[in-house]
Enzyme design. Structure first.
Site, mmCIF file in Angstrom:
data_model
loop_
_atom_site.group_PDB
_atom_site.id
_atom_site.type_symbol
_atom_site.label_atom_id
_atom_site.label_comp_id
_atom_site.label_asym_id
_atom_site.label_seq_id
_atom_site.Cartn_x
_atom_site.Cartn_y
_atom_site.Cartn_z
ATOM 1 N N TYR A 130 -11.939 -2.896 -3.101
ATOM 2 C CA TYR A 130 -12.464 -2.963 -1.739
ATOM 3 C C TYR A 130 -13.993 -2.951 -1.710
ATOM 4 C CZ TYR A 130 -7.892 -2.589 0.537
ATOM 5 O OH TYR A 130 -6.617 -2.847 1.001
ATOM 6 N N LYS A 137 0.837 -1.200 0.000
ATOM 7 C CA LYS A 137 0.000 0.000 0.000
ATOM 8 C C LYS A 137 0.874 1.254 0.000
ATOM 9 C CE LYS A 137 -3.655 -2.482 2.496
ATOM 10 N NZ LYS A 137 -4.485 -2.518 3.731
ATOM 11 N N GLU A 195 -9.093 -10.344 -7.981
ATOM 12 C CA GLU A 195 -8.133 -9.242 -7.799
ATOM 13 C C GLU A 195 -7.016 -9.291 -8.852
ATOM 14 O OE1 GLU A 195 -7.079 -9.741 -3.680
ATOM 15 O OE2 GLU A 195 -9.028 -8.976 -2.990
ATOM 16 N N ASN A 239 -1.569 -0.348 7.440
ATOM 17 C CA ASN A 239 -1.027 -1.684 7.719
ATOM 18 C C ASN A 239 -0.249 -2.275 6.540
ATOM 19 O OD1 ASN A 239 -3.137 -2.421 6.068
ATOM 20 N ND2 ASN A 239 -4.246 -3.593 7.613
HETATM 21 N N1 UDP Z 1 -9.397 -1.146 7.472
HETATM 22 C C1 UDP Z 1 -9.389 0.037 8.181
HETATM 23 N N2 UDP Z 1 -10.118 0.111 9.334
HETATM 24 C C2 UDP Z 1 -10.831 -0.944 9.807
HETATM 25 C C3 UDP Z 1 -10.828 -2.143 9.084
HETATM 26 C C4 UDP Z 1 -10.098 -2.220 7.914
HETATM 27 O O1 UDP Z 1 -8.733 0.999 7.775
HETATM 28 O O2 UDP Z 1 -11.471 -0.806 10.869
HETATM 29 C C5 UDP Z 1 -8.628 -1.227 6.225
HETATM 30 C C6 UDP Z 1 -7.266 -1.864 6.435
HETATM 31 O O3 UDP Z 1 -6.345 -1.194 5.557
HETATM 32 C C7 UDP Z 1 -7.493 -3.269 5.962
HETATM 33 C C8 UDP Z 1 -8.480 -3.043 4.821
HETATM 34 O O4 UDP Z 1 -9.322 -2.023 5.302
HETATM 35 O O5 UDP Z 1 -6.281 -3.882 5.551
HETATM 36 C C9 UDP Z 1 -9.304 -4.238 4.426
HETATM 37 O O6 UDP Z 1 -9.896 -4.789 5.576
HETATM 38 P P1 UDP Z 1 -9.943 -6.367 5.778
HETATM 39 O O7 UDP Z 1 -10.783 -6.650 6.973
HETATM 40 O O8 UDP Z 1 -10.310 -7.013 4.484
HETATM 41 O O9 UDP Z 1 -8.421 -6.697 6.179
HETATM 42 P P2 UDP Z 1 -7.232 -7.427 5.382
HETATM 43 O O10 UDP Z 1 -7.848 -8.428 4.454
HETATM 44 O O11 UDP Z 1 -6.457 -6.360 4.676
HETATM 45 O O12 UDP Z 1 -6.406 -8.069 6.465
#
Ligand code: UDP
Ligand code: MG
Length: 166
Positions: A65, A25, A142, A128
């Protein structure tokens, strides 16, 4: 394959040519973590089949997303992911979808184990560092969203037999 062994010995969920979409990212790019992160996937033994840097359009980010469209963090997440260059990758190898998620670690950096990318390199859920596909269906979606087929390389590493048996 050696006599006495079959593909089934590797377990039902292990697919040698499986592919996953992984993206560093904008925070990871800005913080100079591209080499560190690429190196972790290389050293693990996965094969890089696609790699490019781009600043995603809002359309691309919203589609990527889309599953989170109704969530309160969606607008901020799209702003963030479109704010600068992303390094988009496709990695291939045995069980790469689940394995990449393990290398990446939990979504919340506080819950990500040390040794994982988020556990070692991130402190905040909104920064993250990295994305990884979470299932075969999302990986296929994707990869098709971010890459043209012609941007993906079919190739065999010279040391392939030292990575995968049989
Ligand atoms: N995210 C965020 N706040 C939240 C939850 C998710 O900013 O409370 C963002 C974070 O960058 C995360 C992304 O949304 O990586 C996608 O969320 P997901 O639950 O799919 O997590 P991932 O698959 O990336 O672990
Ligand atoms: Mg996710």
């Amino acid at each position: 394959m050696p006599s006495g062994r079959s593909a089934a010995d590797d377990g039902p969920d292990l697919t040698t040519d499986e592919r996953s979409f992984v993206a560093i990212k904008p925070d990871g790019v800005q913080r100079g973590l591209v080499g560190e992160i690429l190196g972790r996937f290389e050293r693990k033994g996965f094969k890089l089949v696609g790699l490019k840097q781009l600043t995603p359009s809002r359309e691309l980010a919203e589609s990527h997303y889309g599953v989170h469209r109704e969530r309160p963090f969606f607008a901020g997440l799209v702003d963030f992911i479109t704010s600068g260059p992303v390094v988009a990758m496709v990695w291939e190898g045995d069980g790469v979808i689940a394995s990449a998620r393990k290398l990446i670690g939990a979504t919340k950096p506080l819950e990500a184990e040390p040794g994982t990318i988020r556990g070692d390199l991130a402190v905040n859920i909104g920064r993250n560092v990295i994305h990884g596909s979470d299932a075969p269906e999302t990986a296929a979606f994707e990869i098709g969203l971010w890459f043209q087929p012609s941007e993906l390389s079919d190739w065999t590493p010279a040391d392939q037999t030292w990575r995968t048996e049989g």
